[in-house]
Write a protein that holds these residues in place. Structure first.
Motif, short mmCIF file in Angstrom:
data_model
loop_
_atom_site.label_atom_id
_atom_site.label_comp_id
_atom_site.label_asym_id
_atom_site.label_seq_id
_atom_site.Cartn_x
_atom_site.Cartn_y
_atom_site.Cartn_z
N LEU A 1 0.90 -1.30 -0.03
CA LEU A 1 0.07 -0.05 0.00
C LEU A 1 0.87 1.18 0.01
O LEU A 1 0.62 2.19 -0.45
CB LEU A 1 -0.99 0.07 1.23
CG LEU A 1 -1.83 1.13 1.34
CD1 LEU A 1 -2.94 1.36 0.02
CD2 LEU A 1 -2.72 1.19 2.67
N ALA A 2 2.08 1.21 0.79
CA ALA A 2 2.87 2.38 0.90
C ALA A 2 3.40 2.71 -0.49
O ALA A 2 3.63 3.74 -1.00
CB ALA A 2 3.82 2.25 1.79
N SER A 3 4.06 1.54 -1.10
CA SER A 3 4.57 1.79 -2.49
C SER A 3 3.71 2.27 -3.38
O SER A 3 3.87 2.83 -4.52
CB SER A 3 5.19 0.38 -3.06
OG SER A 3 4.33 -0.67 -3.10
N ALA A 4 2.36 1.75 -3.52
CA ALA A 4 1.39 2.13 -4.39
C ALA A 4 0.91 3.60 -4.13
O ALA A 4 0.72 4.38 -5.25
CB ALA A 4 0.30 1.32 -4.30
N GLN A 5 1.12 4.02 -2.92
CA GLN A 5 0.65 5.38 -2.92
C GLN A 5 1.64 6.37 -3.10
O GLN A 5 1.39 7.47 -3.53
CB GLN A 5 0.16 5.77 -1.49
CG GLN A 5 -0.98 5.32 -0.78
CD GLN A 5 -1.25 5.23 0.86
OE1 GLN A 5 -0.27 5.57 1.61
NE2 GLN A 5 -2.67 5.27 1.25
N MET A 6 3.17 5.91 -2.91
CA MET A 6 4.06 6.76 -3.65
C MET A 6 4.23 6.89 -5.14
O MET A 6 4.75 7.77 -5.58
CB MET A 6 5.53 6.12 -2.77
CG MET A 6 5.66 6.56 -1.41
SD MET A 6 7.25 6.47 -0.97
CE MET A 6 7.41 4.46 -1.07
N THR B 1 -0.38 11.68 -8.66
CA THR B 1 -1.05 12.36 -9.60
C THR B 1 -2.28 11.50 -10.42
O THR B 1 -3.42 12.09 -10.69
CB THR B 1 -0.33 12.97 -10.76
OG1 THR B 1 0.49 11.63 -11.13
CG2 THR B 1 0.80 13.91 -10.29
N ASN B 2 -2.03 10.24 -10.40
CA ASN B 2 -3.09 9.45 -11.08
C ASN B 2 -4.50 9.50 -10.18
O ASN B 2 -5.64 9.34 -10.46
CB ASN B 2 -2.54 8.04 -11.25
CG ASN B 2 -1.58 8.00 -12.37
OD1 ASN B 2 -1.44 8.95 -13.00
ND2 ASN B 2 -0.85 6.95 -12.15
N THR B 3 -4.36 9.58 -8.87
CA THR B 3 -5.35 9.46 -7.83
C THR B 3 -6.21 10.70 -7.87
O THR B 3 -7.61 10.70 -8.25
CB THR B 3 -4.97 9.55 -6.18
OG1 THR B 3 -3.92 8.64 -6.20
CG2 THR B 3 -5.99 9.34 -5.40
N THR B 4 -5.71 11.78 -8.35
CA THR B 4 -6.46 13.07 -8.57
C THR B 4 -7.00 13.03 -9.93
O THR B 4 -8.42 13.39 -10.10
CB THR B 4 -5.57 14.34 -8.63
OG1 THR B 4 -4.61 14.48 -7.65
CG2 THR B 4 -6.26 15.67 -8.73
#
Length: 79
Positions: A37-42, A46-49
């Motif tokens: 999860l931490a690696s996916a968030q890092m 920008t893709n999340t936005t």
């Protein structure tokens, strides 16, 4: 009587060993998921936005489609 005490101790030892093993496996799995999860968030800040913007647009289009459907359904039942 002495044999029963030995059997109970053996059962308790087996249960404690199994419990510790299960706890270790659960902790390892939890740590692995936390690392993923931490690696996916890092990787994708920008893709999340952009994904949020797309999902908002899809939600708006779905609401408009529903309202148009309701309006057409209402108009067709009046006449």
């Amino acid at each position: 009587m002495a044999r029963n005490i030995c059997d109970v101790r053996l059962l308790l030892f087996v249960a404690a060993t199994a419990f510790i093993f299960i706890q270790m496996r659960l902790f390892a799995t939890q740590s692995e998921y936390a690392d993923r999860l931490a690696s996916a968030q890092m990787v994708t800040p920008t893709n999340t936005t952009s994904l949020l913007a797309v999902s908002t647009n899809v939600g708006i289009f779905q609401k408009l489609e529903f309202l148009l459907h309701c309006k057409l359904h209402y108009v067709n039942h009046i006449y």
